[in-house]
Design a protein around this motif. Structure first.
Motif, short mmCIF file in Angstrom:
data_model
loop_
_atom_site.label_atom_id
_atom_site.label_comp_id
_atom_site.label_asym_id
_atom_site.label_seq_id
_atom_site.Cartn_x
_atom_site.Cartn_y
_atom_site.Cartn_z
N GLY A 291 119.40 48.95 40.87
CA GLY A 291 120.62 48.84 40.08
C GLY A 291 121.04 50.21 39.57
O GLY A 291 120.31 51.20 39.71
N ALA A 292 122.20 50.27 38.95
CA ALA A 292 122.76 51.55 38.53
C ALA A 292 122.39 51.94 37.11
O ALA A 292 122.98 52.86 36.55
N SER A 293 121.41 51.25 36.51
CA SER A 293 121.11 51.48 35.10
C SER A 293 119.77 52.17 34.87
O SER A 293 119.19 52.07 33.79
N ILE A 294 119.26 52.87 35.88
CA ILE A 294 118.05 53.65 35.68
C ILE A 294 118.34 54.77 34.68
O ILE A 294 119.31 55.50 34.83
N GLU A 295 117.51 54.93 33.69
CA GLU A 295 117.66 56.00 32.72
C GLU A 295 116.30 56.60 32.41
O GLU A 295 115.30 55.88 32.36
N ASP A 296 116.26 57.90 32.23
CA ASP A 296 115.00 58.55 31.90
C ASP A 296 115.29 59.88 31.23
O ASP A 296 116.40 60.42 31.33
N THR A 297 114.29 60.40 30.54
CA THR A 297 114.37 61.70 29.87
C THR A 297 113.13 62.50 30.24
O THR A 297 112.01 61.96 30.24
N ARG A 298 113.32 63.76 30.56
CA ARG A 298 112.20 64.64 30.90
C ARG A 298 112.25 65.87 30.01
O ARG A 298 113.31 66.43 29.75
N MET A 299 111.07 66.29 29.55
CA MET A 299 110.93 67.54 28.80
C MET A 299 109.87 68.40 29.47
O MET A 299 108.82 67.88 29.90
N ASP A 300 110.16 69.69 29.58
CA ASP A 300 109.27 70.58 30.31
C ASP A 300 109.18 71.91 29.57
O ASP A 300 110.21 72.53 29.26
N LEU A 301 107.97 72.35 29.28
CA LEU A 301 107.73 73.62 28.59
C LEU A 301 106.83 74.49 29.44
O LEU A 301 105.78 74.05 29.90
N ASN A 302 107.25 75.74 29.66
CA ASN A 302 106.43 76.71 30.38
C ASN A 302 106.41 78.02 29.61
O ASN A 302 107.45 78.49 29.14
N VAL A 303 105.23 78.60 29.48
CA VAL A 303 105.05 79.85 28.76
C VAL A 303 104.29 80.83 29.64
O VAL A 303 103.22 80.49 30.18
N LYS A 304 104.83 82.03 29.78
CA LYS A 304 104.20 83.07 30.59
C LYS A 304 103.97 84.29 29.71
O LYS A 304 104.90 84.83 29.12
N THR A 305 102.73 84.74 29.64
CA THR A 305 102.36 85.92 28.89
C THR A 305 101.94 87.02 29.86
O THR A 305 101.05 86.79 30.69
N THR A 306 102.57 88.19 29.75
CA THR A 306 102.33 89.27 30.70
C THR A 306 101.82 90.51 29.99
O THR A 306 102.36 90.91 28.95
N ARG A 307 100.79 91.10 30.56
CA ARG A 307 100.27 92.39 30.11
C ARG A 307 100.74 93.45 31.11
O ARG A 307 100.55 93.33 32.32
N PHE A 308 101.40 94.50 30.60
CA PHE A 308 101.94 95.56 31.44
C PHE A 308 101.00 96.77 31.42
O PHE A 308 100.57 97.23 30.36
N TYR A 309 100.69 97.27 32.61
CA TYR A 309 99.89 98.46 32.77
C TYR A 309 100.74 99.55 33.43
O TYR A 309 101.86 99.31 33.85
#
Length: 401
Positions: free
Chosen positions: A128-146
């Motif tokens: 049917g046409a009434s599919i509903e959903d919610t998605r949450m996505d968190l990504n964290v990138k920590t970088t050390r520079f040399y």
């Protein structure tokens, strides 16, 4: 109860696990020496000086199906809204943290499977046409520079009504040859759990899991003052529940191995104040799928504060070895009529504009995607009626302080 689906975004079947997108993106980037339309000079990676915050709003709209292709259910497809927030900030002299958060809402209908018409061609059985959903996505990138490279740790979490995923990854770069060459590599791991929504008349699994491991190695080379080339190899392995619980008939192997060869070329045209981006990707897996992706972008500086980017992308894939155009419940062994596992080709046309002034940057972009059996490199005897056509529009800004 309305049945749900995990077909929530336009992905070719050869794409990696969504929880490993950050690692895949790293393999496709040209770290530390990107040539853009803004400058014809290669530059080394360095920690950001300022904090940058960004926001993107994207509206994704799939084209409705012709009634003649549907045996039952809705002809409506998905309508998805995505809000993305990003913060990139320096930490001390040598570190940076890059965090993104996505909030996605979707509604629409999805294919359950296929049946045969009077001529033996597949017709869709839709929800049917009434599919509903919610998605949450968190990504964290920590970088050390040399002085001669970087080292990064990536972590992420994604959740929706019936799906939960954790991921972690490590990647790094090393500059050699007077920083004309960059070596890169990374590994990643994702642990996913699916708890499908139950509905009367369906015999779905209640709780399943899978894990995916991925790794990549690559090299980027400054050819001269105008051009850069990068090549990389990705390997991915998934184990666990890889079937789609929302299909009427869907039984897939519980493992999947894949390898992808990615190539990127950047060339700056000084006389035109523009840059050409050309990409090619070859993908193969042990489900017998082979795909090719070619993409071209033209980055044109209109004036010092405005850049326009037209683009075109071509994609073609073969079918997996257990794909069947029409569901065959009595067939023993693995089987699926999922359109994402079928043979097809697709073309995407895009146009973006990036305007910037002082600390602000504004981005507007639009894409039109069309998939068709006639666009495939090989012959497609029976085109899947569920192939997508969609429009994607994005508005956003970045602010640096």
């Amino acid at each position: 109860m309305i049945a749900k689906t995990n077909e929530k975004r336009p992905q070719e079947a050869s794409s990696n696990s969504r929880a490993l997108n950050a690692l895949t993106s790293a393999a496709l980037a040209i770290p530390g020496m990107a040539i853009t339309a803004v400058s014809n000079n290669a530059h080394a990676d360095a920690p950001p000086i300022n904090t940058e915050v960004g926001y993107r709003y994207s509206h994704y709209q799939e084209e409705d199906l012709p009634q003649s292709d549907v045996a039952s259910g809705s002809t409506q497809r998905y309508d998805i809204d995505v809000h993305q927030f990003r913060v990139l900030t320096p930490v001390g002299e040598n570190y940076a943290v890059d965090a993104t958060f996505d909030y996605e809402t979707m509604s629409g209908a999805s294919p359950y499977g296929t049946v045969s018409d009077a001529d033996g061609n597949p017709l869709l059985v839709m929800s049917g046409a009434s599919i509903e959903d919610t998605r949450m996505d968190l990504n964290v990138k920590t970088t050390r520079f040399y002085e001669s490279g970087t080292a990064s740790v990536i972590g992420g979490y994604s959740t929706e009504d019936d799906y939960e995923a954790f991921n972690v990854g490590f990647e790094g770069t090393v500059d050699v040859n007077d920083k004309m060459t960059t070596l890169m590599g990374g590994i990643g791991y994702s642990d996913d759990t699916i708890t499908p929504t139950q509905a009367p008349g369906f015999n779905r699994v209640t709780n399943e899991s899978k894990y995916t491991a991925a790794t990549f190695i690559g090299v980027a080379q400054v050819i001269n003052a105008q051009s850069v080339f990068q090549t990389s190899l990705n390997y991915g392995y998934s184990d666990g529940y890889l079937s789609d619980p929302y299909k009427l008939v869907d039984q897939r192997p519980n493992t999947r191995s894949s390898i992808a060869w990615n190539n990127r070329y950047r060339y700056y045209l000084g006389d035109l104040d523009a840059a050409v981006h050309a990409d090619y990707r070859l993908y193969m897996d042990d489900w017998d799928m082979v795909s090719h992706t070619m993409a071209f972008e033209w980055h044109q500086n209109v004036d010092p504060n405005l850049r326009v980017v037209p683009s075109i992308r071509y994609y073609s894939q073969s079918q997996v070895d257990f794909y069947t155009p029409i569901d065959m419940p009595a067939q023993p062994g693995d089987k699926s009529s999922d359109y994402r596992l079928s043979p097809f080709g697709a073309v995407t046309f895009g146009l973006s504009a990036i305007a910037h002034s002082y600390n602000w940057k504004v981005i507007v972009s639009a894409e039109r995607y069309v998939a068709d059996g006639d666009l495939a490199l090989g012959t497609v005897e029976k085109e899947h009626p569920g192939l997508l056509q969609y429009t994607l529009v994005t508005l956003g800004f970045d602010y640096s302080f």
